[in-house]
Design an enzyme around this catalytic site. Structure first.
Site, short mmCIF file in Angstrom:
data_model
loop_
_atom_site.label_atom_id
_atom_site.label_comp_id
_atom_site.label_asym_id
_atom_site.label_seq_id
_atom_site.Cartn_x
_atom_site.Cartn_y
_atom_site.Cartn_z
N MET A 30 -37.01 8.84 33.82
CA MET A 30 -36.13 7.74 33.96
C MET A 30 -36.40 7.46 35.32
O MET A 30 -35.51 6.91 36.24
CB MET A 30 -34.66 8.19 33.80
CG MET A 30 -34.28 8.52 32.49
SD MET A 30 -32.61 7.97 32.23
CE MET A 30 -31.91 9.32 32.96
N LEU A 33 -38.70 9.75 40.76
CA LEU A 33 -39.41 11.21 40.73
C LEU A 33 -39.47 12.22 41.70
O LEU A 33 -39.26 11.88 42.84
CB LEU A 33 -40.92 10.49 40.37
CG LEU A 33 -41.33 9.67 39.18
CD1 LEU A 33 -42.80 9.42 39.15
CD2 LEU A 33 -40.84 10.07 37.98
N HIS A 37 -40.86 16.21 37.84
CA HIS A 37 -41.47 15.58 37.12
C HIS A 37 -42.95 15.61 37.40
O HIS A 37 -43.88 15.78 36.46
CB HIS A 37 -41.31 14.10 37.52
CG HIS A 37 -39.61 13.47 37.38
ND1 HIS A 37 -38.83 13.25 38.23
CD2 HIS A 37 -39.22 13.49 36.12
CE1 HIS A 37 -37.69 12.96 37.84
NE2 HIS A 37 -37.87 12.96 36.28
N GLN A 61 -28.75 5.52 26.55
CA GLN A 61 -28.29 7.14 26.49
C GLN A 61 -27.15 7.44 27.66
O GLN A 61 -26.70 8.46 27.81
CB GLN A 61 -29.58 7.86 26.89
CG GLN A 61 -30.06 7.77 28.15
CD GLN A 61 -31.32 8.64 28.32
OE1 GLN A 61 -32.43 8.14 27.82
NE2 GLN A 61 -31.50 9.82 29.10
N GLY A 147 -39.20 18.81 30.26
CA GLY A 147 -39.02 20.11 31.23
C GLY A 147 -37.80 20.90 30.52
O GLY A 147 -37.01 20.44 29.90
N ASP A 150 -33.88 20.33 30.93
CA ASP A 150 -33.10 19.61 30.00
C ASP A 150 -33.37 20.39 28.48
O ASP A 150 -33.69 19.80 27.65
CB ASP A 150 -33.08 18.24 30.07
CG ASP A 150 -32.89 17.46 31.14
OD1 ASP A 150 -31.88 17.21 31.66
OD2 ASP A 150 -33.86 17.48 32.02
N SER A 185 -33.13 17.68 40.62
CA SER A 185 -32.63 16.68 39.92
C SER A 185 -32.54 15.65 40.74
O SER A 185 -31.86 15.47 41.87
CB SER A 185 -31.30 17.11 39.03
OG SER A 185 -30.67 15.87 38.69
N ARG A 187 -30.11 13.40 40.25
CA ARG A 187 -28.62 13.38 40.41
C ARG A 187 -28.34 14.20 41.64
O ARG A 187 -27.07 14.15 42.15
CB ARG A 187 -28.03 13.92 39.16
CG ARG A 187 -28.35 12.64 38.13
CD ARG A 187 -27.15 13.01 36.97
NE ARG A 187 -27.19 11.83 35.95
CZ ARG A 187 -27.64 11.61 34.97
NH1 ARG A 187 -28.56 12.67 34.38
NH2 ARG A 187 -27.61 10.51 34.19
P1 AMP Z 1 -35.54 12.53 33.61
O1 AMP Z 1 -36.23 11.44 34.58
O2 AMP Z 1 -34.30 13.19 34.44
O3 AMP Z 1 -35.17 12.13 32.36
O4 AMP Z 1 -36.48 13.65 33.26
C1 AMP Z 1 -37.78 13.33 32.75
C2 AMP Z 1 -38.45 14.73 32.48
O5 AMP Z 1 -38.37 15.71 33.57
C3 AMP Z 1 -37.54 15.56 31.31
O6 AMP Z 1 -38.41 16.08 30.44
C4 AMP Z 1 -36.98 16.63 32.28
O7 AMP Z 1 -36.74 17.71 31.51
C5 AMP Z 1 -37.91 16.83 33.47
N1 AMP Z 1 -37.32 17.41 34.65
C6 AMP Z 1 -36.40 16.95 35.26
N2 AMP Z 1 -36.01 17.69 36.24
C7 AMP Z 1 -36.73 18.82 35.92
C8 AMP Z 1 -37.01 20.11 36.80
N3 AMP Z 1 -36.48 20.34 37.95
N4 AMP Z 1 -38.00 21.02 36.44
C9 AMP Z 1 -38.92 20.78 35.35
N5 AMP Z 1 -38.65 19.51 34.45
C10 AMP Z 1 -37.65 18.65 35.20
#
Ligand code: AMP
Length: 284
Positions: A30, A33, A37, A61, A147, A150, A185, A187
């Site tokens: 999303m 980055l 990511h 979502q 990752g 999640d 994260s 967030r």
């Molecule tokens: P998101 O942009 O939050 O939807 O995350 C995109 C992908 O990055 C998902 O597969 C997450 O699980 C992975 N991800 C997010 N934060 C982390 C982290 N700290 N370590 C590893 N993977 C991550």
């Protein structure tokens, strides 16, 4: 690096790569980055010849009252990061490109989505699996990188891919953490300095769980009670759940055995944060 705004452009680029015999790796995100990511991108670069990253804040979502509108969208920074990590193609569609006609078709994984985060975020996983099914059909990757951060999302997507016979491999990569243990994260940006400090208790509680399991304790309630005490050290943390579950079925375990996932969700001020650890007690 190519940047595609339309599905047609993605298809053109991936078709070209495939016809040149390239193995396609895909990292759905999303945006906003960070090193979490890029760890997925870097892993993809190791295994594949053509890496696609999607940057799409998926409206379906997010529930009503969630952070869809204020979710960070630093697209220029994201593109720079992708370029630095040798991404071949970024797909950055507008919502109307992904949901041109009002969707009448939804992908819904049963049971696994009713537990943990599914309880407090009704419809969330349906949005995730639907957008992932669409993205997987658009990109048609050989390998998808997700990752462990999640964990439930990875389990649900893996199940969707298996149940619908989607011809791709799912690779789940380790959670990347800050120096003090907080899972990285997008967030975390919502936290004040004090809340950011309090948030370190999340990983401390997970470490406590690991220590207790390592020392031979198998009673989940006993461990959860200790984890709760750690999280309750500060008033800013509101616990949504602390669960010790079977890592495949996500069912609660009274007695710890096999591969277990300990998962935590909390609210700290404006942020809802999740984290987890995976322990294979068979290997202890
Ligand atoms: P998101 O942009 O939050 O939807 O995350 C995109 C992908 O990055 C998902 O597969 C997450 O699980 C992975 N991800 C997010 N934060 C982390 C982290 N700290 N370590 C590893 N993977 C991550």
């Amino acid at each position: 690096m190519q940047v595609a705004k339309t599905i047609e452009e993605v298809r053109r680029h991936t078709k070209g790569a495939r016809s040149r015999g390239k193995k396609i790796g895909f990292v759905p995100t999303m945006g906003a980055l960070h090193v979490g990511h890029t760890s997925l991108i870097d892993r993809g670069i190791m295994d594949c010849d053509f890496i696609v990253v999607s940057i799409f804040v998926n409206p379906t979502q997010f529930g009503p009252g969630e952070d869809f509108k204020k979710y960070p969208r630093p697209v220029d920074d994201d593109l720079k990061i992708c370029e630095e990590h040798n991404v071949d193609l970024v797909f950055n569609p507008e919502p109307q490109e992904m949901y041109a006609a009002k969707n009448l078709t939804w992908v819904n994984v049963e049971k696994l989505t009713e537990l943990l985060c599914g309880r407090s975020r009704p419809g969330h996983f349906q949005g995730v699996t639907t957008v992932c099914a669409k993205l997987f059909n658009i990109v048609q990757p050989d390998i998808v990188y997700l990752g462990q951060k999640d964990a439930q999302q990875a389990i649900v997507i893996r199940r969707m891919v298996a149940d619908l016979n989607m011809p791709m491999e799912i690779v789940v990569c380790p959670t990347i953490r800050e120096a003090d243990g907080l899972a990285v994260s997008s967030r975390n940006k919502y936290l004040s300095e004090k809340q950011r400090k309090d948030a370190t208790l999340i990983y401390k509680s997970l470490q406590k769980c690991r220590e207790m399991i390592d020392s031979g304790i198998r009673d989940s309630q006993k461990i959860i009670a200790e984890m709760r005490k750690i999280l309750q050290q500060v008033p800013s943390i509101e616990i949504e759940y602390i669960s010790i579950v079977d890592a495949d079925t996500l069912q609660n375990l009274d007695q710890i055995t096999g591969r277990v996932l300990t998962a935590v969700a909390v609210r700290i001020g404006p942020a809802r944060l999740i984290d987890n650890i995976l322990i294979d007690t068979g290997k202890l």
